[in-house]
Each structure stands twice: as structure tokens, then as C-alpha cells.
Design a protein around this motif. Structure first.
Motif, mmCIF file in Angstrom:
data_model
loop_
_atom_site.group_PDB
_atom_site.id
_atom_site.type_symbol
_atom_site.label_atom_id
_atom_site.label_comp_id
_atom_site.label_asym_id
_atom_site.label_seq_id
_atom_site.Cartn_x
_atom_site.Cartn_y
_atom_site.Cartn_z
ATOM 1 N N MET A 28 39.140 -15.758 -2.442
ATOM 2 C CA MET A 28 39.222 -15.309 -3.822
ATOM 3 C C MET A 28 38.134 -16.025 -4.624
ATOM 4 S SD MET A 28 42.432 -15.552 -6.494
ATOM 5 C CE MET A 28 42.582 -17.302 -6.289
ATOM 6 N N GLY A 29 36.887 -15.753 -4.326
ATOM 7 C CA GLY A 29 35.780 -16.407 -5.018
ATOM 8 C C GLY A 29 35.496 -15.760 -6.354
ATOM 9 N N PRO A 30 34.707 -16.443 -7.183
ATOM 10 C CA PRO A 30 34.409 -15.920 -8.520
ATOM 11 C C PRO A 30 33.680 -14.581 -8.504
ATOM 12 C CG PRO A 30 33.227 -17.987 -8.101
ATOM 13 C CD PRO A 30 34.147 -17.758 -6.964
ATOM 14 N N LEU A 31 32.781 -14.380 -7.576
ATOM 15 C CA LEU A 31 32.073 -13.095 -7.524
ATOM 16 C C LEU A 31 32.993 -11.967 -7.084
ATOM 17 C CD1 LEU A 31 28.559 -14.061 -6.107
ATOM 18 C CD2 LEU A 31 29.178 -13.437 -8.447
ATOM 19 N N ARG A 32 33.898 -12.245 -6.170
ATOM 20 C CA ARG A 32 34.865 -11.223 -5.753
ATOM 21 C C ARG A 32 35.801 -10.871 -6.910
ATOM 22 N NH1 ARG A 32 38.158 -11.812 -0.763
ATOM 23 N NH2 ARG A 32 37.815 -9.597 -0.569
ATOM 24 N N LEU A 33 36.222 -11.869 -7.667
ATOM 25 C CA LEU A 33 37.072 -11.611 -8.827
ATOM 26 C C LEU A 33 36.322 -10.824 -9.895
ATOM 27 C CD1 LEU A 33 38.935 -15.030 -9.113
ATOM 28 C CD2 LEU A 33 39.913 -12.834 -8.427
ATOM 29 N N ALA A 34 35.059 -11.155 -10.102
ATOM 30 C CA ALA A 34 34.249 -10.417 -11.078
ATOM 31 C C ALA A 34 34.095 -8.959 -10.656
ATOM 32 C CB ALA A 34 32.886 -11.080 -11.248
ATOM 33 N N ALA A 35 33.863 -8.728 -9.367
ATOM 34 C CA ALA A 35 33.734 -7.355 -8.867
ATOM 35 C C ALA A 35 35.036 -6.583 -9.074
ATOM 36 C CB ALA A 35 33.349 -7.372 -7.387
ATOM 37 N N ALA A 36 36.161 -7.215 -8.787
ATOM 38 C CA ALA A 36 37.458 -6.568 -8.993
ATOM 39 C C ALA A 36 37.686 -6.275 -10.475
ATOM 40 C CB ALA A 36 38.578 -7.448 -8.440
ATOM 41 N N ALA A 37 37.280 -7.184 -11.345
ATOM 42 C CA ALA A 37 37.431 -6.970 -12.784
ATOM 43 C C ALA A 37 36.585 -5.791 -13.246
ATOM 44 C CB ALA A 37 37.050 -8.235 -13.544
ATOM 45 N N LEU A 38 35.400 -5.639 -12.687
ATOM 46 C CA LEU A 38 34.553 -4.504 -13.047
ATOM 47 C C LEU A 38 35.176 -3.182 -12.597
ATOM 48 C CD1 LEU A 38 31.007 -5.942 -12.285
ATOM 49 C CD2 LEU A 38 31.968 -5.383 -14.538
ATOM 50 N N ILE A 39 35.787 -3.183 -11.420
ATOM 51 C CA ILE A 39 36.473 -1.976 -10.949
ATOM 52 C C ILE A 39 37.616 -1.639 -11.897
ATOM 53 C CG2 ILE A 39 37.909 -0.994 -9.105
ATOM 54 C CD1 ILE A 39 36.172 -2.642 -7.124
ATOM 55 N N LEU A 40 38.391 -2.650 -12.282
ATOM 56 C CA LEU A 40 39.504 -2.429 -13.203
ATOM 57 C C LEU A 40 39.004 -1.881 -14.539
ATOM 58 C CD1 LEU A 40 42.517 -2.640 -13.852
ATOM 59 C CD2 LEU A 40 42.111 -5.012 -14.520
ATOM 60 N N CYS A 41 37.920 -2.434 -15.053
ATOM 61 C CA CYS A 41 37.350 -1.932 -16.308
ATOM 62 C C CYS A 41 36.930 -0.469 -16.168
ATOM 63 C CB CYS A 41 36.153 -2.779 -16.736
ATOM 64 S SG CYS A 41 36.611 -4.413 -17.335
ATOM 65 N N GLY A 42 36.348 -0.124 -15.031
ATOM 66 C CA GLY A 42 35.964 1.261 -14.798
ATOM 67 C C GLY A 42 37.155 2.194 -14.767
ATOM 68 N N LEU A 43 38.245 1.752 -14.174
ATOM 69 C CA LEU A 43 39.456 2.575 -14.122
ATOM 70 C C LEU A 43 40.028 2.791 -15.522
ATOM 71 C CD1 LEU A 43 41.280 1.062 -11.010
ATOM 72 C CD2 LEU A 43 39.919 3.151 -11.139
ATOM 73 N N VAL A 44 40.067 1.738 -16.303
ATOM 74 C CA VAL A 44 40.592 1.852 -17.665
ATOM 75 C C VAL A 44 39.718 2.796 -18.483
ATOM 76 C CG1 VAL A 44 41.010 0.586 -19.809
ATOM 77 C CG2 VAL A 44 41.764 -0.384 -17.626
ATOM 78 N N LEU A 45 38.412 2.641 -18.387
ATOM 79 C CA LEU A 45 37.500 3.525 -19.130
ATOM 80 C C LEU A 45 37.647 4.981 -18.693
ATOM 81 C CD1 LEU A 45 34.263 1.348 -19.362
ATOM 82 C CD2 LEU A 45 35.804 2.010 -21.234
ATOM 83 N N MET A 46 37.804 5.209 -17.401
ATOM 84 C CA MET A 46 37.972 6.581 -16.905
ATOM 85 C C MET A 46 39.264 7.188 -17.442
ATOM 86 S SD MET A 46 36.702 9.115 -15.236
ATOM 87 C CE MET A 46 35.406 8.457 -14.229
ATOM 88 N N LYS A 47 40.333 6.404 -17.461
ATOM 89 C CA LYS A 47 41.608 6.898 -17.996
ATOM 90 C C LYS A 47 41.455 7.233 -19.485
ATOM 91 C CE LYS A 47 46.012 7.581 -18.797
ATOM 92 N NZ LYS A 47 46.121 8.715 -19.676
ATOM 93 N N LEU A 48 40.798 6.356 -20.227
ATOM 94 C CA LEU A 48 40.624 6.592 -21.655
ATOM 95 C C LEU A 48 39.732 7.811 -21.937
ATOM 96 C CD1 LEU A 48 40.163 2.926 -22.918
ATOM 97 C CD2 LEU A 48 42.174 4.390 -23.183
ATOM 98 N N ALA A 49 38.823 8.087 -21.025
ATOM 99 C CA ALA A 49 37.880 9.202 -21.219
ATOM 100 C C ALA A 49 38.423 10.542 -20.751
ATOM 101 C CB ALA A 49 36.573 8.904 -20.478
ATOM 102 N N THR A 50 39.606 10.532 -20.117
ATOM 103 C CA THR A 50 40.169 11.760 -19.570
ATOM 104 C C THR A 50 41.328 12.232 -20.423
ATOM 105 O OG1 THR A 50 39.544 11.052 -17.339
ATOM 106 C CG2 THR A 50 41.185 12.806 -17.507
ATOM 107 N N PRO A 51 41.237 13.456 -20.940
ATOM 108 C CA PRO A 51 42.361 13.977 -21.729
ATOM 109 C C PRO A 51 43.600 14.201 -20.855
ATOM 110 C CG PRO A 51 40.671 15.649 -21.419
ATOM 111 C CD PRO A 51 40.150 14.401 -20.809
ATOM 112 N N GLY A 52 44.761 14.089 -21.467
ATOM 113 C CA GLY A 52 46.004 14.372 -20.752
ATOM 114 C C GLY A 52 46.648 13.150 -20.354
#
Length: 106
Positions: free
Chosen positions: A82-106
Motif C-alpha cells: 500500500m505505497g503512496p503512489l498506489r494510493l494516489a492512483a486509486a484516488a485518481l480512479i475514485l475521482c474519475g468515477l465520481v466525476l463520471m457519475k456527476l456527468a451522467t444524467p439519471g
């Protein structure tokens, strides 16, 4: 309901990925069977969610839940790093998921 099906499909993806790891290259019957059943359920629910959600959104959310869930399970259960770069990568994926949900109607 499509979003609920999609989240369940993503959680089942985590299950089949973990079962695949536990199957030891498909040499252990029980984890292999669990993998097949959860994979079919995951694909089935993904398909149902795609009746009303856009392809790109559904697929991204599904794979993202699977990737993040497998990452967390690997750390929590399998003792993976669980290194810092792996955590940062996971955080970026999570941010992408949240943004995709917010950008999708319904």
C-alpha cells in the motif's frame, strides 16, 4: 434501479477477481466455481444496467468499482503493498468515477 444493478455488478466483479486469484490458475474447483458464478452475475447485471445507462458510463463505473475493490481487498486480505503512489492512483480512479457519475444524467 440501473445504478443499483451497476454497483452490485461492480461488487460481483471484485468477488470474481478475488476468486480467480484464489483458484490458483483454475486448479482449485471451489474458487473456480465461485469465480464463474459471480462473473456471470456481474456480466448479467452490467447488461441490465446498460439498458438505461450509457455504455461508457456503465463500463467505466463497473471496471472502476472492480479495480478499486480488488485493490482494497488485495491490501486488506492478501497483504499486498500500500505505497503512496498506489494510493494516489486509486484516488485518481475514485475521482474519475465520481466525476463520471456527476456527468451522467439519471
Amino acid at each position: 434501479m440501473a445504478w443499483i444493478y451497476l454497483v452490485i455488478a461492480g461488487l460481483l466483479e471484485v468477488c470474481w477477481a478475488f476468486a480467480m486469484k484464489q483458484s490458483d490458475g483454475f486448479t482449485r474447483p471451489l474458487p473456480t466455481a465461485v469465480m464463474v458464478v459471480t462473473m456471470l452475475g456481474s456480466f448479467g447485471l452490467l447488461s441490465v444496467s446498460m439498458r438505461s445507462l450509457p455504455l461508457g458510463t456503465a463500463y467505466m463505473i463497473w471496471t472502476g468499482i472492480g479495480a478499486l475493490g480488488a485493490f482494497v481487498l488485495g491490501i486488506a486480505v492478501l497483504g499486498e503493498a500500500m505505497g503512496p503512489l498506489r494510493l494516489a492512483a486509486a484516488a485518481l480512479i475514485l475521482c474519475g468515477l465520481v466525476l463520471m457519475k456527476l456527468a451522467t444524467p439519471g
